[in-house]
Scaffold this active site. Structure first.
Site, PDB file in Angstrom:
ATOM      1  N   HIS A 192      10.648  46.710 -49.092  1.00 30.05           N
ATOM      2  CA  HIS A 192      12.043  46.637 -49.560  1.00 30.05           C
ATOM      3  C   HIS A 192      12.735  45.468 -48.886  1.00 30.05           C
ATOM      4  O   HIS A 192      12.690  45.339 -47.678  1.00 30.05           O
ATOM      5  CB  HIS A 192      12.795  47.935 -49.228  1.00 30.05           C
ATOM      6  CG  HIS A 192      12.190  49.151 -49.857  1.00 30.05           C
ATOM      7  ND1 HIS A 192      11.031  49.745 -49.383  1.00 30.05           N
ATOM      8  CD2 HIS A 192      12.546  49.861 -50.949  1.00 30.05           C
ATOM      9  CE1 HIS A 192      10.727  50.786 -50.139  1.00 30.05           C
ATOM     10  NE2 HIS A 192      11.613  50.883 -51.095  1.00 30.05           N
TER      11      HIS A 192
ATOM     12  N   ASP B 260      35.975  36.490 -81.860  1.00 33.73           N
ATOM     13  CA  ASP B 260      37.203  37.116 -81.346  1.00 33.73           C
ATOM     14  C   ASP B 260      38.359  36.962 -82.314  1.00 33.73           C
ATOM     15  O   ASP B 260      39.121  37.894 -82.565  1.00 33.73           O
ATOM     16  CB  ASP B 260      37.607  36.452 -80.013  1.00 33.73           C
ATOM     17  CG  ASP B 260      36.776  36.955 -78.854  1.00 33.73           C
ATOM     18  OD1 ASP B 260      36.613  36.212 -77.875  1.00 33.73           O
ATOM     19  OD2 ASP B 260      36.274  38.097 -78.945  1.00 33.73           O
TER      20      ASP B 260
ATOM     21  N   LYS C  43      33.505  32.111 -71.544  1.00 34.21           N
ATOM     22  CA  LYS C  43      33.572  31.698 -72.965  1.00 34.21           C
ATOM     23  C   LYS C  43      33.664  30.198 -73.152  1.00 34.21           C
ATOM     24  O   LYS C  43      33.085  29.638 -74.086  1.00 34.21           O
ATOM     25  CB  LYS C  43      34.763  32.367 -73.632  1.00 34.21           C
ATOM     26  CG  LYS C  43      34.527  33.846 -73.831  1.00 34.21           C
ATOM     27  CD  LYS C  43      35.640  34.516 -74.591  1.00 34.21           C
ATOM     28  CE  LYS C  43      35.419  36.001 -74.601  1.00 34.21           C
ATOM     29  NZ  LYS C  43      36.497  36.728 -75.240  1.00 34.21           N
TER      30      LYS C  43
ATOM     31  N   LYS D  92       4.532  48.621 -54.645  1.00 39.11           N
ATOM     32  CA  LYS D  92       5.969  48.763 -54.890  1.00 39.11           C
ATOM     33  C   LYS D  92       6.718  47.670 -54.150  1.00 39.11           C
ATOM     34  O   LYS D  92       6.639  47.558 -52.930  1.00 39.11           O
ATOM     35  CB  LYS D  92       6.506  50.119 -54.453  1.00 39.11           C
ATOM     36  CG  LYS D  92       8.008  50.239 -54.752  1.00 39.11           C
ATOM     37  CD  LYS D  92       8.633  51.523 -54.264  1.00 39.11           C
ATOM     38  CE  LYS D  92      10.152  51.528 -54.535  1.00 39.11           C
ATOM     39  NZ  LYS D  92      10.826  52.656 -53.898  1.00 39.11           N
TER      40      LYS D  92
HETATM   41  P1  NAP Z   1      39.323  34.166 -69.772  1.00 31.36           P
HETATM   42  O1  NAP Z   1      38.744  33.144 -70.653  1.00 31.36           O
HETATM   43  O2  NAP Z   1      38.868  34.247 -68.349  1.00 31.36           O
HETATM   44  O3  NAP Z   1      40.934  33.978 -69.788  1.00 31.36           O
HETATM   45  C1  NAP Z   1      41.694  34.766 -68.942  1.00 31.36           C
HETATM   46  C2  NAP Z   1      43.168  34.440 -69.215  1.00 31.36           C
HETATM   47  O4  NAP Z   1      43.897  35.436 -68.554  1.00 31.36           O
HETATM   48  C3  NAP Z   1      43.635  33.096 -68.637  1.00 31.36           C
HETATM   49  O5  NAP Z   1      44.675  32.574 -69.434  1.00 31.36           O
HETATM   50  C4  NAP Z   1      44.196  33.487 -67.280  1.00 31.36           C
HETATM   51  O6  NAP Z   1      45.284  32.668 -66.853  1.00 31.36           O
HETATM   52  C5  NAP Z   1      44.760  34.850 -67.610  1.00 31.36           C
HETATM   53  N1  NAP Z   1      44.803  35.718 -66.436  1.00 31.36           N
HETATM   54  C6  NAP Z   1      43.743  36.312 -65.861  1.00 31.36           C
HETATM   55  N2  NAP Z   1      44.153  37.064 -64.829  1.00 31.36           N
HETATM   56  C7  NAP Z   1      45.504  36.930 -64.766  1.00 31.36           C
HETATM   57  C8  NAP Z   1      46.532  37.449 -63.930  1.00 31.36           C
HETATM   58  N3  NAP Z   1      46.234  38.301 -62.938  1.00 31.36           N
HETATM   59  N4  NAP Z   1      47.805  37.103 -64.169  1.00 31.36           N
HETATM   60  C9  NAP Z   1      48.120  36.277 -65.180  1.00 31.36           C
HETATM   61  N5  NAP Z   1      47.209  35.753 -66.027  1.00 31.36           N
HETATM   62  C10 NAP Z   1      45.922  36.067 -65.813  1.00 31.36           C
HETATM   63  O7  NAP Z   1      39.107  35.650 -70.368  1.00 31.36           O
HETATM   64  P2  NAP Z   1      38.937  36.038 -71.939  1.00 31.36           P
HETATM   65  O8  NAP Z   1      37.518  36.018 -72.307  1.00 31.36           O
HETATM   66  O9  NAP Z   1      39.901  35.269 -72.723  1.00 31.36           O
HETATM   67  O10 NAP Z   1      39.370  37.608 -71.899  1.00 31.36           O
HETATM   68  C11 NAP Z   1      40.656  37.927 -71.508  1.00 31.36           C
HETATM   69  C12 NAP Z   1      40.870  39.420 -71.699  1.00 31.36           C
HETATM   70  O11 NAP Z   1      40.774  39.756 -73.077  1.00 31.36           O
HETATM   71  C13 NAP Z   1      39.836  40.267 -70.990  1.00 31.36           C
HETATM   72  O12 NAP Z   1      40.460  41.441 -70.508  1.00 31.36           O
HETATM   73  C14 NAP Z   1      38.854  40.632 -72.098  1.00 31.36           C
HETATM   74  O13 NAP Z   1      38.216  41.877 -71.853  1.00 31.36           O
HETATM   75  C15 NAP Z   1      39.796  40.780 -73.262  1.00 31.36           C
HETATM   76  N6  NAP Z   1      39.115  40.548 -74.542  1.00 31.36           N
HETATM   77  C16 NAP Z   1      38.947  41.623 -75.335  1.00 31.36           C
HETATM   78  C17 NAP Z   1      38.345  41.461 -76.554  1.00 31.36           C
HETATM   79  C18 NAP Z   1      38.191  42.625 -77.457  1.00 31.36           C
HETATM   80  O14 NAP Z   1      37.252  42.615 -78.266  1.00 31.36           O
HETATM   81  N7  NAP Z   1      39.079  43.611 -77.390  1.00 31.36           N
HETATM   82  C19 NAP Z   1      37.890  40.234 -76.949  1.00 31.36           C
HETATM   83  C20 NAP Z   1      38.107  39.151 -76.087  1.00 31.36           C
HETATM   84  C21 NAP Z   1      38.719  39.321 -74.848  1.00 31.36           C
HETATM   85  P3  NAP Z   1      45.000  31.272 -66.070  1.00 31.36           P
HETATM   86  O15 NAP Z   1      44.765  30.243 -67.117  1.00 31.36           O
HETATM   87  O16 NAP Z   1      46.276  31.038 -65.315  1.00 31.36           O
HETATM   88  O17 NAP Z   1      43.820  31.531 -65.184  1.00 31.36           O
HETATM   89  C1  DHK Z   2      34.788  41.296 -74.711  1.00 33.93           C
HETATM   90  C2  DHK Z   2      35.087  40.141 -75.303  1.00 33.93           C
HETATM   91  O1  DHK Z   2      35.843  39.294 -74.671  1.00 33.93           O
HETATM   92  C3  DHK Z   2      34.440  39.767 -76.587  1.00 33.93           C
HETATM   93  O2  DHK Z   2      34.728  38.445 -76.953  1.00 33.93           O
HETATM   94  C4  DHK Z   2      32.976  39.969 -76.432  1.00 33.93           C
HETATM   95  C5  DHK Z   2      33.355  41.609 -74.676  1.00 33.93           C
HETATM   96  C6  DHK Z   2      32.724  41.434 -76.022  1.00 33.93           C
HETATM   97  C7  DHK Z   2      33.113  42.997 -74.118  1.00 33.93           C
HETATM   98  O3  DHK Z   2      32.022  43.536 -74.327  1.00 33.93           O
HETATM   99  O4  DHK Z   2      34.000  43.511 -73.391  1.00 33.93           O
HETATM  100  O5  DHK Z   2      32.302  39.684 -77.654  1.00 33.93           O
END
Ligand code: NAP
Ligand code: DHK
Length: 533
Positions: free
Chosen positions: A142, A354, A316, A169
Site C-alpha cells: 500500500h 448547455d 469548459k 495486491k
Molecule cells: P465556470 O466556467 O468555472 O464559470 C464559473 C462562473 O462563476 C465565473 O463567471 C465565475 O466568476 C463565477 N463564480 C464562481 N464562483 C463565484 C463566486 N463565489 N462568486 C461570484 N462568482 C463566482 O463554470 P460553468 O461551467 O460555467 O458552471 C457554472 C455553474 O453552472 C456550475 O454550478 C455548474 O454546475 C452549473 N451548470 C449547470 C448546468 C446544468 O445542466 N444545469 C450546465 C452548466 C453549468 P469569475 O469570472 O469572477 O471567476
Molecule cells: C454540468 C454542466 O455544467 C454541463 O454543461 C455538463 C455537468 C454536465 C454536470 O454533470 O453537472 O454537461
C-alpha cells in the site's frame, strides 16, 4: 446469537449468466465486535457480494484462537482475512508476532484468502512453515503517498510474485487522475501473463480504477456497505458499483464516459447516463472524473475506448482548446461541455449543449407564464436578459439569449470578463457587486450561471431578494439543490422560476445521442431526475 438469514435480495438474484466479467466485489467488514461482524457479513451476502474482507484490526478486542474460527466457520460468503497494521494504513498497533500468528491461524482454519503485507512476508512464511493450506495468499503493498512509475510498479509486482503470492495486491494513491493509467497498464500486463492482480488507486482521483478494473482484468474491487464507511480512501459503495455503474456488465470492450470537473462529485450525470445506457442496452459506463488538467487527461486516456466526456467547472473553456474540431456554436460561445472521440480516427470533437438546454427551458418557462404574449417567435425577443457569470455556462446563456433577440447584460465577479463577454454578444456589462442596484426596467429575465448556491454552500445567493422584484423570470443553472435559495426567493418575489434540472436534462439529450448513437430517452431522463432532485 442466532442469525436469521435475511430474505435474499434482488441484488444477488442475478445468475452468473448476467455477468460479463469475473472481477469480484469484496465488501470490507470493519465492525468492532464479532457479533456485528457476523451481522455485516450477512448484510453483504444479501447485497450480492462475492466475498467479504474480515478486517481483524478493527475489532476492539478478540481472542484469536476462538474468534477467528467463529468468523471463518460462520461466514456466509468466501472470506479474506486481513489484519492491517498501522504502519501500513490499518488499525493494529500491537505485537507483530501476535498479528502474524493470527493470520497463520486464519490460514490453518481454512480462510479462503489471507492478506499479508509484502514488508513482513518472509517473517510470515517462517512462522507458517511449509504447511499446505487451501487459503489463497494475497501479498499486498500500500502506498498512501503516490503512484510509482510503471517500471517501479513492475518491479513491485515481480517482488510480490517472488514472495510466493497467489494474488498480487497493489494499492497506490492518485495525486492526479492520470496516475490510474499506470495501474491499468500493470493490470493488463499481469492479466496477459496469467498473474492474478488486485490493482487499485486510492483517493477521489483513483475512482476510475475501482470501477474499470473488470475492463482491464483486475481480480477484485472493494465496495462498502455504507457510503463513507471505507477501509481505504475513495471506495464506492457496493450498491453504487452494481446499481449505478452496472459493474457486473462491464467487460473489456465497454466504452468509457464521464464528467470532467473539479469539483465533480456533486454531478448527477453518472446517474442520468448510466441508467439510460442500461435502458437502451448500450455497453458503456459513465463516471465522475476529478480532473486537474483536461489536456493531460485527454492525452493520457487517448484510446478510442475513452469515448465521451461532459465538461463542467472549471474546464469548459480549456476543453475547447483540446478539440481538433469544434462545433461553430461552441466556437462562438468559447466553451465546450461535450467532448466526443471519433471511433475511426481518434480525433476529438467538441460542442456546447448547455445553451440549447438552458434557453429552451427558459423559453418554455416564459410561454408557460402570463408574462409573454403568444408570439410565434421566441418569447425572449426584446427582453432584457441579465446573465450572472461569464464562464462556460454564462457564455452559453449569453450567446443563446442574443440569438433569440434578447438584450443581454453580463454581471460578473470579475468585471473584465463581464466586459469581454458583453462585447462578444453586443451587450452591456456590470460588476456583480452592482447587480442589486441594477434596475433599468421591470420584467427582466435573470439567469445565474455561477456556482453560487451550489451544494454545499446552499445559503449563498448572488442577488438580494428585494432586487428580484424587477425580474419576471429567474433561472438558476445550479441544480444541486434543485431549488436554490435564489429560486426560492425569486418565487417568493413573484417571478416565474426555471430550475437547473430542466437545463441539465435538456443539455443531456444531445450528449446522450452523441455518446450512444441512440435517441435520448427523454421521459426516462425526467423520471431519473425526479427521483434524485
Ligand atoms: P465556470 O466556467 O468555472 O464559470 C464559473 C462562473 O462563476 C465565473 O463567471 C465565475 O466568476 C463565477 N463564480 C464562481 N464562483 C463565484 C463566486 N463565489 N462568486 C461570484 N462568482 C463566482 O463554470 P460553468 O461551467 O460555467 O458552471 C457554472 C455553474 O453552472 C456550475 O454550478 C455548474 O454546475 C452549473 N451548470 C449547470 C448546468 C446544468 O445542466 N444545469 C450546465 C452548466 C453549468 P469569475 O469570472 O469572477 O471567476
Ligand atoms: C454540468 C454542466 O455544467 C454541463 O454543461 C455538463 C455537468 C454536465 C454536470 O454533470 O453537472 O454537461
Amino acid at each position: 446469537m442466532e442469525l436469521v438469514e435475511p430474505a435474499v435480495s434482488s441484488l444477488n438474484m442475478e445468475t452468473e449468466a448476467m455477468r460479463k466479467n469475473s472481477t469480484l466485489i469484496c465488501v470490507p467488514i470493519m465492525a468492532e465486535s464479532i457479533d456485528q461482524m457476523l451481522i455485516d457479513m450477512h448484510k453483504a451476502k444479501a447485497y450480492g457480494a462475492d466475498l467479504v474482507e474480515v478486517r481483524l484490526d478493527h475489532l476492539k478486542s478478540f481472542n484469536p484462537s476462538e474468534d477467528i474460527e467463529t468468523l471463518i466457520k460462520r461466514c456466509p460468503l468466501p472470506n479474506l482475512v486481513t489484519y492491517r497494521p498501522k504502519w501500513e494504513g490499518g488499525q493494529y498497533d500491537g505485537d507483530e508476532n501476535r498479528r502474524l500468528n493470527a493470520l497463520r491461524l486464519a490460514m490453518e482454519l481454512g480462510a479462503d484468502y489471507v492478506d499479508v503485507e509484502l514488508q513482513v512476508i518472509e517473517d510470515f512464511k517462517s512462522i507458517r512453515g511449509g504447511k499446505p493450506a487451501k487459503s489463497k495468499l494475497i501479498v499486498s503493498s500500500h502506498n498512501y503517498v503516490n503512484t510509482p512509475s510503471v517500471e517501479d510498479l513492475g518491479n513491485l509486482v515481480a517482488r510480490i510474485q517472488a514472495a510466493g503470492a497467489d494474488i498480487v495486491k497493489i494499492a497506490t494513491t492518485a495525486t492526479d487522475i492520470t496516475d490510474v493509467a499506470r495501474v491499468f497498464q500493470i493490470t493488463v500486463h499481469c492479466q496477459v501473463s496469467g498473474v492474478p492482480i488486485i490493482g487499485l488507486v486510492m483517493g477521489e482521483r483513483g475512482l476510475m480504477s475501482r470501477i474499470l478494473c473488470p475492463k482491464f482484468g483486475g481480480y477484485l474491487t472493494f465496495g462498502t456497505l455504507e457510503a463513507g464507511k471505507v477501509s481505504a480512501p475513495g471506495q464506492p459503495t457496493f450498491k453504487d458499483l452494481v446499481n449505478l455503474y452496472n459493474f457486473r456488465q462491464i467487460s473489456h470492450d465497454t466504452k468509457v464516459f464521464g464528467i470532467i470537473g473539479k469539483p465533480v462529485s456533486h454531478s448527477k450525470s453518472p446517474i442520468l447516463y448510466n441508467g439510460s445506457f442500461k435502458s437502451v442496452g448500450f455497453n458503456g459506463v459513465y463516471m465522475h472524473l476529478l480532473v486537474d488538467d483536461i489536456a493531460s487527461f485527454l492525452q493520457t486516456y487517448s484510446s478510442t475506448d475513452f469515448v465521451g466526456f461532459s465538461c463542467t467547472i472549471p474546464h469548459k473553456e480549456d476543453a475547447l482548446k483540446c478539440c481538433e474540431e469544434v462545433d461553430p456554436v461552441a466556437k462562438s460561445i468559447g466553451a465546450v461541455n461535450c467532448i466526443i472521440r471519433s471511433q475511426t480516427d481518434g480525433k476529438i470533437f467538441g460542442c456546447n449543449t448547455d445553451y440549447v438546454g438552458a434557453i429552451t427551458a427558459i423559453e418554455d418557462g416564459l410561454r408557460g407564464s402570463c408574462h409573454t404574449s403568444n408570439t410565434t417567435g421566441s418569447p425572449l425577443a426584446g427582453k432584457l436578459f441579465v446573465v450572472i457569470g461569464a464562464g462556460g455556462a454564462g457564455k452559453a446563456l449569453a450567446y443563446g439569449a442574443k440569438e433569440k433577440g434578447a438584450r443581454v447584460v453580463i454581471a460578473n465577479r470579475t468585471y473584465d470578463r463581464a466586459r469581454e463577454l458583453a462585447d462578444i454578444v453586443g451587450g452591456d456589462a456590470l460588476s456583480l457587486a452592482d447587480l442589486d442596484s441594477f434596475h433599468p426596467e421591470d420584467g427582466m429575465i435573470l439567469a445565474n450561471t455561477t456556482s453560487i448556491g451550489m451544494t454545499p454552500k446552499v445559503s449563498d445567493t448572488p442577488i438580494s431578494k428585494q432586487a428580484l422584484k424587477s425580474y419576471t423570470l429567474v433561472f438558476d443553472a445550479v441544480y444541486t439543490p434543485k431549488i436554490t435559495r435564489l429560486l426560492r426567493e425569486a418565487k417568493e418575489a413573484g417571478a416565474t422560476i426555471v430550475t437547473g434540472v430542466e437545463m441539465f436534462i435538456g443539455q443531456a439529450y444531445e450528449q446522450f445521442e452523441r455518446f450512444t448513437g441512440f435517441p435520448a430517452p427523454k421521459e426516462l431522463f425526467k423520471k431519473i431526475m425526479e427521483s434524485y432532485s
